[in-house]
Scaffold this motif. Structure first.
Motif, PDB file in Angstrom:
ATOM      1  N   ALA A 270     -53.530  69.835  39.253  1.00 11.50           N
ATOM      2  CA  ALA A 270     -52.897  68.619  39.780  1.00 11.50           C
ATOM      3  C   ALA A 270     -52.099  67.982  38.641  1.00 11.50           C
ATOM      4  O   ALA A 270     -52.430  66.908  38.128  1.00 11.50           O
ATOM      5  CB  ALA A 270     -53.962  67.651  40.318  1.00 11.50           C
ATOM      6  N   PHE A 271     -51.021  68.667  38.252  1.00 15.08           N
ATOM      7  CA  PHE A 271     -50.328  68.310  37.022  1.00 15.08           C
ATOM      8  C   PHE A 271     -49.553  66.988  37.134  1.00 15.08           C
ATOM      9  O   PHE A 271     -49.428  66.259  36.150  1.00 15.08           O
ATOM     10  CB  PHE A 271     -49.399  69.447  36.610  1.00 15.08           C
ATOM     11  CG  PHE A 271     -50.107  70.747  36.383  1.00 15.08           C
ATOM     12  CD1 PHE A 271     -51.112  70.845  35.419  1.00 15.08           C
ATOM     13  CD2 PHE A 271     -49.807  71.869  37.129  1.00 15.08           C
ATOM     14  CE1 PHE A 271     -51.786  72.029  35.214  1.00 15.08           C
ATOM     15  CE2 PHE A 271     -50.471  73.071  36.924  1.00 15.08           C
ATOM     16  CZ  PHE A 271     -51.462  73.149  35.971  1.00 15.08           C
ATOM     17  N   GLU A 272     -49.027  66.674  38.305  1.00 15.85           N
ATOM     18  CA  GLU A 272     -48.319  65.408  38.463  1.00 15.85           C
ATOM     19  C   GLU A 272     -49.268  64.230  38.279  1.00 15.85           C
ATOM     20  O   GLU A 272     -48.913  63.224  37.654  1.00 15.85           O
ATOM     21  CB  GLU A 272     -47.641  65.345  39.833  1.00 15.85           C
ATOM     22  CG  GLU A 272     -46.477  66.313  39.992  1.00 15.85           C
ATOM     23  CD  GLU A 272     -45.409  66.117  38.921  1.00 15.85           C
ATOM     24  OE1 GLU A 272     -45.070  64.946  38.628  1.00 15.85           O
ATOM     25  OE2 GLU A 272     -44.922  67.123  38.367  1.00 15.85           O
ATOM     26  N   GLU A 273     -50.490  64.360  38.821  1.00 10.74           N
ATOM     27  CA  GLU A 273     -51.486  63.302  38.634  1.00 10.74           C
ATOM     28  C   GLU A 273     -51.874  63.175  37.163  1.00 10.74           C
ATOM     29  O   GLU A 273     -52.048  62.056  36.652  1.00 10.74           O
ATOM     30  CB  GLU A 273     -52.731  63.590  39.482  1.00 10.74           C
ATOM     31  CG  GLU A 273     -52.520  63.419  40.974  1.00 10.74           C
ATOM     32  CD  GLU A 273     -51.943  64.662  41.648  1.00 10.74           C
ATOM     33  OE1 GLU A 273     -51.461  65.563  40.927  1.00 10.74           O
ATOM     34  OE2 GLU A 273     -51.981  64.736  42.888  1.00 10.74           O
ATOM     35  N   ALA A 274     -52.009  64.311  36.484  1.00  9.55           N
ATOM     36  CA  ALA A 274     -52.350  64.290  35.055  1.00  9.55           C
ATOM     37  C   ALA A 274     -51.251  63.596  34.258  1.00  9.55           C
ATOM     38  O   ALA A 274     -51.521  62.776  33.367  1.00  9.55           O
ATOM     39  CB  ALA A 274     -52.562  65.712  34.542  1.00  9.55           C
TER      40      ALA A 274
ATOM     41  N   VAL B 162     -59.758  58.461  30.322  1.00  8.52           N
ATOM     42  CA  VAL B 162     -58.398  59.001  30.484  1.00  8.52           C
ATOM     43  C   VAL B 162     -58.367  60.481  30.104  1.00  8.52           C
ATOM     44  O   VAL B 162     -57.810  61.312  30.829  1.00  8.52           O
ATOM     45  CB  VAL B 162     -57.394  58.195  29.637  1.00  8.52           C
ATOM     46  CG1 VAL B 162     -56.022  58.885  29.625  1.00  8.52           C
ATOM     47  CG2 VAL B 162     -57.259  56.777  30.174  1.00  8.52           C
ATOM     48  N   TYR B 163     -58.976  60.818  28.970  1.00  7.32           N
ATOM     49  CA  TYR B 163     -59.011  62.225  28.535  1.00  7.32           C
ATOM     50  C   TYR B 163     -59.718  63.093  29.568  1.00  7.32           C
ATOM     51  O   TYR B 163     -59.217  64.163  29.947  1.00  7.32           O
ATOM     52  CB  TYR B 163     -59.730  62.325  27.188  1.00  7.32           C
ATOM     53  CG  TYR B 163     -60.044  63.755  26.786  1.00  7.32           C
ATOM     54  CD1 TYR B 163     -59.059  64.580  26.258  1.00  7.32           C
ATOM     55  CD2 TYR B 163     -61.323  64.278  26.957  1.00  7.32           C
ATOM     56  CE1 TYR B 163     -59.331  65.894  25.912  1.00  7.32           C
ATOM     57  CE2 TYR B 163     -61.608  65.587  26.622  1.00  7.32           C
ATOM     58  CZ  TYR B 163     -60.612  66.385  26.083  1.00  7.32           C
ATOM     59  OH  TYR B 163     -60.896  67.689  25.753  1.00  7.32           O
ATOM     60  N   ALA B 164     -60.883  62.644  30.048  1.00  2.78           N
ATOM     61  CA  ALA B 164     -61.662  63.445  30.992  1.00  2.78           C
ATOM     62  C   ALA B 164     -60.920  63.628  32.314  1.00  2.78           C
ATOM     63  O   ALA B 164     -60.929  64.711  32.908  1.00  2.78           O
ATOM     64  CB  ALA B 164     -63.021  62.790  31.235  1.00  2.78           C
ATOM     65  N   LEU B 165     -60.241  62.566  32.773  1.00  2.18           N
ATOM     66  CA  LEU B 165     -59.534  62.655  34.046  1.00  2.18           C
ATOM     67  C   LEU B 165     -58.330  63.588  33.946  1.00  2.18           C
ATOM     68  O   LEU B 165     -58.066  64.388  34.852  1.00  2.18           O
ATOM     69  CB  LEU B 165     -59.098  61.260  34.501  1.00  2.18           C
ATOM     70  CG  LEU B 165     -58.458  61.175  35.900  1.00  2.18           C
ATOM     71  CD1 LEU B 165     -59.376  61.774  36.960  1.00  2.18           C
ATOM     72  CD2 LEU B 165     -58.110  59.725  36.237  1.00  2.18           C
ATOM     73  N   ILE B 166     -57.588  63.513  32.839  1.00  3.30           N
ATOM     74  CA  ILE B 166     -56.452  64.430  32.648  1.00  3.30           C
ATOM     75  C   ILE B 166     -56.957  65.873  32.586  1.00  3.30           C
ATOM     76  O   ILE B 166     -56.364  66.783  33.170  1.00  3.30           O
ATOM     77  CB  ILE B 166     -55.670  64.077  31.368  1.00  3.30           C
ATOM     78  CG1 ILE B 166     -55.004  62.714  31.519  1.00  3.30           C
ATOM     79  CG2 ILE B 166     -54.615  65.147  31.059  1.00  3.30           C
ATOM     80  CD1 ILE B 166     -54.349  62.206  30.257  1.00  3.30           C
TER      81      ILE B 166
ATOM     82  N   VAL C 150     -70.626  65.465  34.684  1.00  2.54           N
ATOM     83  CA  VAL C 150     -69.328  65.250  34.039  1.00  2.54           C
ATOM     84  C   VAL C 150     -69.350  65.812  32.624  1.00  2.54           C
ATOM     85  O   VAL C 150     -68.389  66.454  32.179  1.00  2.54           O
ATOM     86  CB  VAL C 150     -68.960  63.755  34.028  1.00  2.54           C
ATOM     87  CG1 VAL C 150     -67.667  63.523  33.255  1.00  2.54           C
ATOM     88  CG2 VAL C 150     -68.826  63.235  35.452  1.00  2.54           C
ATOM     89  N   ARG C 151     -70.454  65.590  31.909  1.00  5.12           N
ATOM     90  CA  ARG C 151     -70.565  66.141  30.553  1.00  5.12           C
ATOM     91  C   ARG C 151     -70.540  67.667  30.580  1.00  5.12           C
ATOM     92  O   ARG C 151     -69.953  68.304  29.693  1.00  5.12           O
ATOM     93  CB  ARG C 151     -71.851  65.636  29.885  1.00  5.12           C
ATOM     94  CG  ARG C 151     -71.865  64.128  29.635  1.00  5.12           C
ATOM     95  CD  ARG C 151     -72.903  63.763  28.571  1.00  5.12           C
ATOM     96  NE  ARG C 151     -74.234  64.220  28.922  1.00  5.12           N
ATOM     97  CZ  ARG C 151     -75.109  63.523  29.636  1.00  5.12           C
ATOM     98  NH1 ARG C 151     -74.761  62.321  30.091  1.00  5.12           N
ATOM     99  NH2 ARG C 151     -76.310  63.985  29.905  1.00  5.12           N
ATOM    100  N   GLN C 152     -71.154  68.247  31.583  1.00  3.09           N
ATOM    101  CA  GLN C 152     -71.141  69.707  31.707  1.00  3.09           C
ATOM    102  C   GLN C 152     -69.723  70.220  31.954  1.00  3.09           C
ATOM    103  O   GLN C 152     -69.314  71.240  31.403  1.00  3.09           O
ATOM    104  CB  GLN C 152     -72.069  70.146  32.836  1.00  3.09           C
ATOM    105  CG  GLN C 152     -73.546  70.001  32.509  1.00  3.09           C
ATOM    106  CD  GLN C 152     -74.445  70.372  33.683  1.00  3.09           C
ATOM    107  OE1 GLN C 152     -73.991  70.469  34.820  1.00  3.09           O
ATOM    108  NE2 GLN C 152     -75.718  70.581  33.406  1.00  3.09           N
TER     109      GLN C 152
ATOM    110  N   ILE D  37     -56.014  62.942  23.803  1.00  6.29           N
ATOM    111  CA  ILE D  37     -55.269  62.803  25.054  1.00  6.29           C
ATOM    112  C   ILE D  37     -53.924  63.510  24.955  1.00  6.29           C
ATOM    113  O   ILE D  37     -53.496  64.207  25.876  1.00  6.29           O
ATOM    114  CB  ILE D  37     -55.100  61.312  25.409  1.00  6.29           C
ATOM    115  CG1 ILE D  37     -56.465  60.720  25.797  1.00  6.29           C
ATOM    116  CG2 ILE D  37     -54.090  61.124  26.544  1.00  6.29           C
ATOM    117  CD1 ILE D  37     -56.462  59.225  26.003  1.00  6.29           C
ATOM    118  N   LEU D  38     -53.246  63.351  23.834  1.00  2.60           N
ATOM    119  CA  LEU D  38     -51.984  64.060  23.641  1.00  2.60           C
ATOM    120  C   LEU D  38     -52.199  65.562  23.682  1.00  2.60           C
ATOM    121  O   LEU D  38     -51.384  66.309  24.228  1.00  2.60           O
ATOM    122  CB  LEU D  38     -51.352  63.664  22.301  1.00  2.60           C
ATOM    123  CG  LEU D  38     -50.562  62.359  22.293  1.00  2.60           C
ATOM    124  CD1 LEU D  38     -50.148  62.012  20.871  1.00  2.60           C
ATOM    125  CD2 LEU D  38     -49.339  62.445  23.180  1.00  2.60           C
ATOM    126  N   GLY D  39     -53.300  66.025  23.105  1.00  5.39           N
ATOM    127  CA  GLY D  39     -53.590  67.451  23.118  1.00  5.39           C
ATOM    128  C   GLY D  39     -53.798  67.972  24.525  1.00  5.39           C
ATOM    129  O   GLY D  39     -53.302  69.051  24.891  1.00  5.39           O
TER     130      GLY D  39
END
Length: 317
Positions: A61-65, A49-53, A12-14, A82-84
């Motif tokens: 998958a923009f609707e999910e984001a 939240v940031y990582a998942l978006i 995930v970090r990668q 997150i806003l960015g």
């Protein structure tokens, strides 16, 4: 707002550091399942939240984001990172007006928090306080050094101000080939909105030109782009609507990335063929060339599309 710390596994970090291209299909699945499970357990964790978006954006998958981002913000989450990342989401679906509304809400929340910190602990009294002073405008001196979310916040605030004090800094930003093409598009739109009648040297995605905002068509207003979209709709609306949806989104993204520049050739039939062939072949589908299209021009058009797509990925991942 932030829940307990979470330790991301190496894969995930990668992904967060290098983007989705370094992952195999199995690794993508692993990252997705980890982040989605972490989100179920800690839906208010800012890092999750940031990582998942970011992952959903990478997978388009923009609707999910949007769903994850909006849920976080509705729970009073305020986080510039997150806003960015959400700016990339809303840009991809051509809903930047909605994004700017979210930024505005974020700024209002910050202002409310500042007011509470200043006045919330004061004891009630019969003394009527003086009106709060209006906060001075932020200096644009370090605009180049800010992250994308900070730059976009500044541009949103600048819509309510006289932009004349910012014009010199904006001119330097527009002619620097290393700065974000997305932010440049926002800057140029702001200069248009403020009816700035001055020529600016704009450098982005390998193109450069002197452009005057007051003499340039608004984004998406030109006959060329409308005709191109109509040709794509006519071509794919019934035979492959899901491909059409992707083509429309990609063309709009590329147009925004290039703005105020246009496609180098004005033949909409050529670009309809080029985008259709390029995306179809990305999915490994068989393609039969249209003999009425100049093949050398088609090759050059696809090369141009690939260049713009590469630039886009460099700034979204």
């Amino acid at each position: 707002m932030k829940e307990s710390d979470i330790i991301f596994p190496t894969i995930v970090r990668q992904f967060l550091k290098n983007g989705i291209r370094i992952l195999s299909e199995d690794e993508e699945y692993t990252v997705q399942k980890f982040l989605e499970q972490a989100y179920v357990e800690q839906p208010c964790n800012e890092e999750v939240v940031y990582a998942l978006i970011k992952f959903y954006n990478a997978k388009q998958a923009f609707e999910e984001a949007k769903e994850v981002g909006q849920a976080f913000l509705m729970m009073d989450g305020c986080n510039k990172s997150i806003l960015g990342e959400l700016s990339a989401t809303y840009l991809a679906v051509n809903e930047m007006d909605t994004y700017f509304s979210l930024v505005k809400q974020h700024l209002e929340k910050e202002a409310q928090l500042n007011d509470f910190e200043t006045n919330g602990m004061q004891e009630e009294s019969n003394v009527i306080p003086f009106p709060k002073k209006i906060k001075p405008r932020r200096s644009i001196t370090n605009f180049f050094e800010w992250g994308t979310s900070e730059q976009l916040e500044f541009l949103q605030q600048a819509r309510f101000h006289d932009v004349e004090p910012y014009v010199e800094s904006f001119a330097l930003f527009l002619k620097d080939a290393t700065t974000s093409p997305y932010v440049k598009s926002m800057v140029f739109e702001l200069l248009q909105e403020k009816k700035v009648d001055k020529s600016f040297l704009v450098k982005k995605v390998g193109m450069e030109e002197q452009v005057n905002p007051s003499d340039t068509s608004l984004l998406g207003d030109g006959a060329f782009i409308k005709e191109l979209i109509e040709k794509l709709v006519c071509r794919w609306e019934h035979s492959n609507p899901s491909l059409l949806e992707q083509l429309q989104a990609i063309v709009q993204q590329h147009l925004f990335l290039m703005y105020p520049f246009q496609f180098p050739i004005t033949d909409t039939e050529l670009w309809s063929e080029a985008y259709s062939k390029w995306l179809s072949q990305m999915y490994g589908e068989f393609w039969r060339d249209n003999p009425d299209i100049n093949q050398q021009e088609l090759i050059e058009a696809i090369k141009f599309i690939e260049k713009i797509e590469q630039a886009q990925q460099n700034y979204l991942l």
